[in-house]
Design an enzyme around this catalytic site. Structure first.
Site, PDB file in Angstrom:
ATOM      1  N   LYS A 176      -2.337   4.953  -8.510  1.00  0.00           N
ATOM      2  CA  LYS A 176      -2.771   5.642  -9.724  1.00  0.00           C
ATOM      3  C   LYS A 176      -4.047   4.935 -10.181  1.00  0.00           C
ATOM      4  CE  LYS A 176      -1.768   8.621 -13.040  1.00  0.00           C
ATOM      5  NZ  LYS A 176      -1.576  10.057 -12.874  1.00  0.00           N
ATOM      6  N   ASP A 231       1.333  11.023  -8.702  1.00  0.00           N
ATOM      7  CA  ASP A 231       1.906  12.284  -9.195  1.00  0.00           C
ATOM      8  C   ASP A 231       1.713  13.407  -8.180  1.00  0.00           C
ATOM      9  OD1 ASP A 231      -0.677  11.665  -9.898  1.00  0.00           O
ATOM     10  OD2 ASP A 231      -0.617  12.516 -11.906  1.00  0.00           O
ATOM     11  N   TYR A 271       7.745  -5.116 -11.738  1.00  0.00           N
ATOM     12  CA  TYR A 271       8.983  -5.842 -11.459  1.00  0.00           C
ATOM     13  C   TYR A 271       8.796  -7.353 -11.582  1.00  0.00           C
ATOM     14  CZ  TYR A 271      10.962  -1.481  -9.896  1.00  0.00           C
ATOM     15  OH  TYR A 271      11.428  -0.188  -9.857  1.00  0.00           O
ATOM     16  N   ASP A 323       9.784   2.454  -5.451  1.00  0.00           N
ATOM     17  CA  ASP A 323      11.173   2.597  -5.876  1.00  0.00           C
ATOM     18  C   ASP A 323      11.493   4.071  -6.136  1.00  0.00           C
ATOM     19  OD1 ASP A 323      13.683   1.980  -6.702  1.00  0.00           O
ATOM     20  OD2 ASP A 323      13.105   0.957  -8.549  1.00  0.00           O
TER      21      ASP A 323
END
Ligand code: NAI
Length: 333
Positions: free
Chosen positions: A171, A204, A124, A228
């Site tokens: 991640k 995930d 972002y 988000d």
């Protein structure tokens, strides 16, 4: 004591849900002087800016804002007002409590968790450019400063709210440097809070676990993009975006907002669910130390849900926005 609060009704269903929420807050007896401001397309037309200086100055002065949804054009036009507001005011922490409401049909009745999202960086940062025609580069920025700041916020929140566990979502198996740094900062800060259990989980797997066994989570700490997505997923677990609150908190101020968008498909029909903004307003009242009013409104809202007679369409009822607000006001009397 009379409070001054900046009100951004927003567009689409924003003005409808904001009016309903203001009427409920007024009925609770708390004294608020609202400073109302436009944002987004309407502000652009009137002031030539999506985030007018007067609006920013108003929040800086009042230190508290309540905000409805603002439309962001997709793939063109102006940048998101929400992202702009968070950056300009350095509202670095996004807080989304996810608590199932009584008798609302949902996947996970009884669920109670909180998503803490870093609000200022990651993808972002808005740093994108075309390297050559047909090749775009979008930069993910993760800094030690912002990662440590949000980890501290999450740990302090957990301690204050007596929550037991924080799961850092990442991640880092793929983005070893950026997500690795985010995770490392959490581990460092977390050591100072020995009573809080620390866990980390790849994003995930977290998504799957949230769908299958969400009750295992207490606080989820996420960088911006994961936060988000995960926070909307969590909203879906307890009945949808029309229900959950959100707060953007910084060192110098806080803006409380509905997490849903401007819902152009139902705008102007008077049928939007004001619960998300109302729950955000309840968080806001607690933040300004008007706990009694916050509890009064929350108790009335929960009673209306428990009785189940007055509900908006998105959650299976037929009531209008105003009928729902009036039912809550009646319960407060
Ligand atoms: P959306 O949240 O506006 O709508 C998704 C679906 O949920 C629609 O079917 C809508 O009718 C329904 N819905 C949303 N809020 C509801 C409510 N309070 N009561 C009843 N039903 C409700 O998401 P969408 O369509 O992706 O976005 C529309 C616009 O809103 C876009 O321009 C987007 O950028 C903007 N947006 C603004 C946000 C904000 O200001 N915080 C957050 C998300 C989107």
């Amino acid at each position: 004591m009379k409070h001054r609060i900046t009100l951004i009704p927003g567009d689409g269903i924003g003005p409808e849900v904001a009016a309903a929420v203001v009427s409920i807050i007024e009925a609770s007896g708390v004294e608020i002087e609202w400073e109302e401001h436009l944002a987004g397309q309407q502000a652009l037309e009137k002031f030539g800016k999506t985030l007018p200086d007067e609006l920013i100055e108003s929040i800086q002065r009042n230190k508290v804002g309540l905000k409805g949804p603002v439309t962001t054009p997709v793939g063109k036009g102006f940048t998101s007002v929400n992202v702009g507001l968070r950056k300009t005011l350095d509202l670095f922490a996004n807080l989304r409590p996810i608590r199932a409401l009584p008798s609302i049909p949902c996947r996970n009745p009884g669920l109670d968790l909180v998503v803490v999202r870093e609000n200022t960086e990651s993808l972002y940062s808005g740093i994108e450019h075309e390297i050559i025609p047909g090749v775009i580069e979008s930069l993910k920025i993760i800094t030690e400063k912002a990662s440590t700041r949000i980890a501290r916020f999450a740990c302090a929140y957990a301690r204050n709210e007596k929550r037991k566990k924080i799961t850092c979502v990442h991640k880092a198996n793929i983005m070893k440097l950026s997500d690795g740094l985010f995770l490392r900062c959490f581990e460092e800060v977390g050591k100072l809070y020995p009573e809080i259990e620390r866990q980390n989980m790849i994003v995930d797997n977290t998504s799957m676990q949230l769908v299958m066994r969400p009750e295992q989570f207490d606080i989820l700490l996420c960088e911006n993009l994961y936060g988000d997505i995960i926070s909307d997923l969590c909203a879906g677990l307890i009945g949808g975006l029309g229900l959950v609150p959100g707060a953007n908190i910084g060192e110098k101020g806080a803006v409380f907002e509905a997490v849903h968008g401007s819902a152009p498909d139902i705008a102007g029909k008077g049928i939007a669910n004001p619960t998300a903004l109302l729950q955000s307003a309840i968080l806001m009242l607690t933040h300004i130390e008007e706990r009694q009013a916050a509890e009064k409104i929350e108790t009335a809202m929960l009673k209306v849900f428990e009785e189940g007679e007055v509900r908006t369409r998105d959650i299976g009822g037929s009531a209008s926005t105003n009928e729902f607000a009036d039912a809550i006001i009646e319960k407060m009397n």
